[in-house]
Motif scaffolding. Structure first.
Motif, mmCIF file in Angstrom:
data_model
loop_
_atom_site.group_PDB
_atom_site.id
_atom_site.type_symbol
_atom_site.label_atom_id
_atom_site.label_comp_id
_atom_site.label_asym_id
_atom_site.label_seq_id
_atom_site.Cartn_x
_atom_site.Cartn_y
_atom_site.Cartn_z
ATOM 1 N N ILE A 1 38.411 38.250 42.085
ATOM 2 C CA ILE A 1 39.274 36.762 42.461
ATOM 3 C C ILE A 1 40.345 36.773 41.259
ATOM 4 O O ILE A 1 40.905 35.556 41.248
ATOM 5 C CB ILE A 1 38.078 35.638 42.866
ATOM 6 C CG1 ILE A 1 37.474 35.383 41.770
ATOM 7 C CG2 ILE A 1 37.723 35.836 44.180
ATOM 8 C CD1 ILE A 1 36.795 33.968 41.633
ATOM 9 N N SER A 2 40.298 37.653 40.306
ATOM 10 C CA SER A 2 41.306 37.313 39.183
ATOM 11 C C SER A 2 42.734 37.531 39.563
ATOM 12 O O SER A 2 42.876 38.528 40.552
ATOM 13 C CB SER A 2 40.895 38.490 38.006
ATOM 14 O OG SER A 2 41.323 39.454 38.406
ATOM 15 N N VAL B 1 38.468 28.609 46.046
ATOM 16 C CA VAL B 1 39.372 27.526 46.651
ATOM 17 C C VAL B 1 40.489 27.162 45.799
ATOM 18 O O VAL B 1 41.499 27.099 46.392
ATOM 19 C CB VAL B 1 38.313 26.296 46.705
ATOM 20 C CG1 VAL B 1 39.302 25.087 47.027
ATOM 21 C CG2 VAL B 1 36.988 26.468 47.901
ATOM 22 N N LEU B 2 40.125 27.203 44.561
ATOM 23 C CA LEU B 2 41.459 26.867 43.505
ATOM 24 C C LEU B 2 42.474 28.289 43.764
ATOM 25 O O LEU B 2 43.596 27.719 43.779
ATOM 26 C CB LEU B 2 40.960 26.982 42.007
ATOM 27 C CG LEU B 2 40.394 25.628 41.553
ATOM 28 C CD1 LEU B 2 39.901 25.866 40.204
ATOM 29 C CD2 LEU B 2 41.747 24.578 41.685
ATOM 30 N N ASN B 3 41.959 29.385 43.955
ATOM 31 C CA ASN B 3 42.874 30.646 44.200
ATOM 32 C C ASN B 3 43.814 30.266 45.475
ATOM 33 O O ASN B 3 45.056 30.490 45.474
ATOM 34 C CB ASN B 3 42.312 31.572 43.887
ATOM 35 C CG ASN B 3 42.100 32.075 42.598
ATOM 36 O OD1 ASN B 3 43.375 32.749 41.983
ATOM 37 N ND2 ASN B 3 41.053 32.073 41.941
ATOM 38 N N ILE C 1 43.639 27.130 35.314
ATOM 39 C CA ILE C 1 42.011 26.803 35.336
ATOM 40 C C ILE C 1 41.550 28.097 36.259
ATOM 41 O O ILE C 1 40.554 28.783 35.904
ATOM 42 C CB ILE C 1 41.755 25.609 35.725
ATOM 43 C CG1 ILE C 1 41.846 24.622 34.647
ATOM 44 C CG2 ILE C 1 40.176 25.539 36.092
ATOM 45 C CD1 ILE C 1 41.765 23.144 35.244
ATOM 46 N N ALA C 2 42.266 28.197 37.256
ATOM 47 C CA ALA C 2 41.827 29.308 38.443
ATOM 48 C C ALA C 2 41.807 30.550 37.709
ATOM 49 O O ALA C 2 41.032 31.469 37.988
ATOM 50 C CB ALA C 2 42.587 29.297 39.786
ATOM 51 N N ALA C 3 42.842 30.842 37.149
ATOM 52 C CA ALA C 3 43.155 32.249 36.554
ATOM 53 C C ALA C 3 42.177 32.543 35.330
ATOM 54 O O ALA C 3 41.746 33.675 35.516
ATOM 55 C CB ALA C 3 44.752 32.427 35.647
#
Length: 492
Positions: free
Chosen positions: A42-43, A184-186, A301-303
Motif C-alpha cells: 500500500i506504499s 482508507v487514507l490511501n 501520513i498515509a505515505a
C-alpha cells in the motif's frame, strides 16, 4: 529452555530464529497472507511504477491496467505458491533452500536475497524520510537541512526496528489493522489525485505496441512479486500444515493485487498528463504537488505509514537471511545490524545521490535475474514433492544429509549459475540512454528489449535443474521431527 509458541504473541519478543517451527506450535489462518501482502504493497512506490508504463513504455491507460493486473496478481500468485514450502517445512525460505543447494551452495542465493532486502529497505526508508520532511515543513514550517534529514531517517528506522524486532506475531497483528487505517487514507488521497487527472490527455493517448505491454508486465512483476518471492515462506512458516495450499496462493495474489492494481493504474493516469512523476528525484513531493494544500498532511501520513508496513516486513526477512548466512546472533540483533546498513543507504540517496528513481529501476532490473534463477530451481524442486528434515537443515557440518558434495548440491548450484548468465545476456540496466550500468551482448534482441532477461533466467534455472537434478533428499524426513534445544539455539 525450549522455545514455546507463547513467544509468538503480540507484543512479545519472538525468540525463534531460523529453526523450523514444530507442528504443535503452528497457528493462524490463510487470511494472514492476505493482510501481509496488502500491507506490503500500500506504499506510494506503486505510483511511479505505473507512471513508467505510460512515460517510458508508451502504453495507454487500458494497456497499463492490463499490465498491472497480470503483473501484480500473477507475480504474487507465484509468491503464494513458493510460500507453501514455509507451511510444509516450518522455516524461512532461504533456510529451506539449504536442502536444495546444499549447506555451502546456498550461500550465493542467500547473499543475493539479503542484498535485495537491503536495497528495498533503503529505497523505502529514503521515500519515507522525504515524506516526514515534507510533513514537518507543512505542519511546523521547518525547512529541510542535513540534520533534520538524518533525524527523519532515524525516526523511520526506529519505527521499523520496533516492529521487526518484536517479530512475527506483532507483525501479523499490525499488518491487519494498519492495512485498514492506511488503506482508507490511501483511498481518500487517491480520490483527490483522480480529480487532477487530465482526462483529455488520457483518452487521447494512442495504443502502445504489444512489445510495450509484454515489457511492462515483466517490469511490474520484477518490481513487485519477484522481489518478494524469496520471502513468502518467512511469514507462512507458523501456519498449520493442514491449511489448503490454494488458499495461501489466492490470499497472496489478492492481498497484493488489489492495492497494486489501484496504485499502478493511478500512476499511469497521472503520468498521461504529466510525465514528471516517472522521473522525479523525490516522488513524495511530486505527488504532493498534485493535491490541494489541505490534503497534504493526510497524504503524507498515509505515505509514511504505507512505507513503514512494507519496510518492517523486508527488515524482518533480512534478519532471518543474515542468520541463514551464518551470523550467530539472536534474531533481534540481526535486525538491528540490518537497519544500520539501511540508514547508510538512506544517507547516500538523500544527501549524496542526485537521482532517486533511476538507481531504483536499475536495482530492480539487475537483482531480478539471480532471484528469478533461484525461483526456477526452487519451483522444480517443490514440484518434486520435497519434505524437509529439520535437523539436517540446522546442521551446517559434513554430517548433514544436505551436505551433498563438499557442501554443494551441484545440479541446483549449476542450474542457478547457468540461469544467471543466461538472464544477464539479455539484460540491460540503465538510468538513462547515456547512463548504462550493464548491458548483456543480447540485450538488443526481442527478449532483451522487452525486459525479459529475468524470465529467461527463471526458465533456464528450472530447465537445467529439471534435467540434471535428481530427487536426492526430496523425501528426506517427514518434517514432523522435534527440534532439539541445541538446534533451536543455533537458529537464533
Amino acid at each position: 529452555m525450549a522455545v514455546s509458541k507463547t513467544n509468538d504473541r503480540v507484543g512479545a519478543m519472538e525468540t525463534r530464529g531460523i529453526e523450523p517451527v514444530p507442528d504443535n506450535e503452528r497457528h493462524g489462518q490463510a487470511g494472514q497472507m492476505f493482510w501481509t501482502w496488502f500491507a506490503a504493497n500500500i506504499s506510494i512506490l506503486g505510483l511511479p511504477l505505473g507512471a513508467t508504463l505510460v512515460a517510458f513504455r508508451g502504453l495507454n491507460i487500458w494497456q497499463a491496467v492490463l499490465v498491472a493486473v497480470v503483473g501484480s496478481f500473477g507475480s504474487f500468485a507465484l509468491v503464494g505458491a513458493l510460500s507453501l514450502a514455509g507451511k510444509k517445512g516450518g522455516a524461512p525460505a532461504l533456510t529451506l533452500s539449504r536442502a536444495v543447494f546444499g549447506q555451502r551452495g546456498n550461500a550465493g542465493p542467500t547473499l543475493i536475497t539479503w542484498l535485495s532486502r537491503v536495497g528495498w529497505e533503503t529505497i523505502t526508508t529514503t521515500t519515507a524520510a522525504y515524506a516526514l520532511l515534507a510533513l514537518l515543513g507543512i505542519a511546523f514550517g521547518v525547512g529541510r537541512n542535513t540534520v533534520l534529514t538524518l533525524v527523519c531517517l532515524l525516526v523511520f528506522i526506529s519505527c521499523t526496528l520496533l516492529i521487526s524486532g518484536l517479530g512475527h506475531a506483532t507483525i501479523m497483528w499490525i499488518n491487519k489493522w494498519a492495512t485498514v487505517v492506511f488503506g482508507v487514507l490511501n483511498l481518500i488521497v487517491m480520490g483527490f489525485l483522480v480529480a487532477t487527472v487530465d482526462w483529455t490527455e488520457v483518452l487521447d493517448t494512442p495504443t502502445g505496441p504489444t512489445s510495450g505491454v509484454i515489457a511492462g508486465i515483466g517490469f511490474i512483476a520484477a518490481g513487485t512479486g519477484i522481489g518478494w518471492a524469496n520471502a513468502g515462506a518467512d511469514y507462512a512458516r507458523y501456519l498449520p500444515r493442514e491449511i489448503p495450499g490454494r488458499r495461501l496462493i489466492v490470499a497472496s495474489a489478492f492481498g497484493a493485487g488489489i492495492p497494486l492494481v489501484l496504485l499502478i493504474s493511478l500512476g499511469s493516469l497521472l503520468s498521461a498528463g504529466d510525465p514528471t512523476l516517472a522521473t522525479a528525484s523525490d516522488p513524495v513531493a511530486a505527488i504532493n504537488a498534485m493535491l490541494p494544500s489541505w490534503m497534504a498532511i493526510p497524504y503524507l501520513i498515509a505515505a509514511f505509514g504505507g512505507l513503514l508496513m512494507s519496510n518492517h516486513l523486508s527488515t524482518y526477512s533480512a534478519g532471518l537471511t543474515m542468520i541463514t548466512l551464518g551470523l550467530r546472533v539472536p534474531r533481534p540483533v540481526a535486525v538491528a545490524l540490518d537497519v544500520v546498513l539501511m540508514f547508510a543507504g538512506g544517507v547516500y540517496f538523500m544527501l549524496i545521490a542526485d537521482d532517486f528513481y533511476g538507481p531504483f529501476s536499475t536495482f530492480l532490473t539487475l537483482l531480478a535475474v539471480p532471484i528469478s534463477a533461484w525461483i526456477g530451481v526452487i519451483a522444480v524442486d517443490s514440484l518434486r514433492g520435497r519434505t524437509h528434515d529439520p535437523a539436517a537443515l540446522m546442521d551446517t557440518t559434513r554430517t548433514s544429509r544436505y551436505w551433498y558434495a563438499g557442501g554443494f548440491h551441484l545440479p541446483a548450484v549449476l542450474g542457478w549459475a547457468v540461469a544467471i548468465v543466461a538472464g544477464l545476456l539479455f539484460t540491460k540496466a540503465s538510468t538513462s540512454e547515456t547512463d548504462v550500468w550493464f548491458a548483456g551482448p543480447l540485450a538488443d534482441t526481442w527478449f532483451g528489449v522487452n525486459g525479459l532477461g529475468w524470465a529467461i533466467s527463471m526458465a533456464v534455472g528450472a530447465a537445467v535443474y529439471a534435467l540434471f537434478g535428481r530427487r536426492t533428499g526430496a523425501t528426506a524426513g517427514t518434517g514432523n521431527e522435534p527440534v532439539s534445544p541445541a538446534l533451536q539455539e543455533a537458529g537464533r
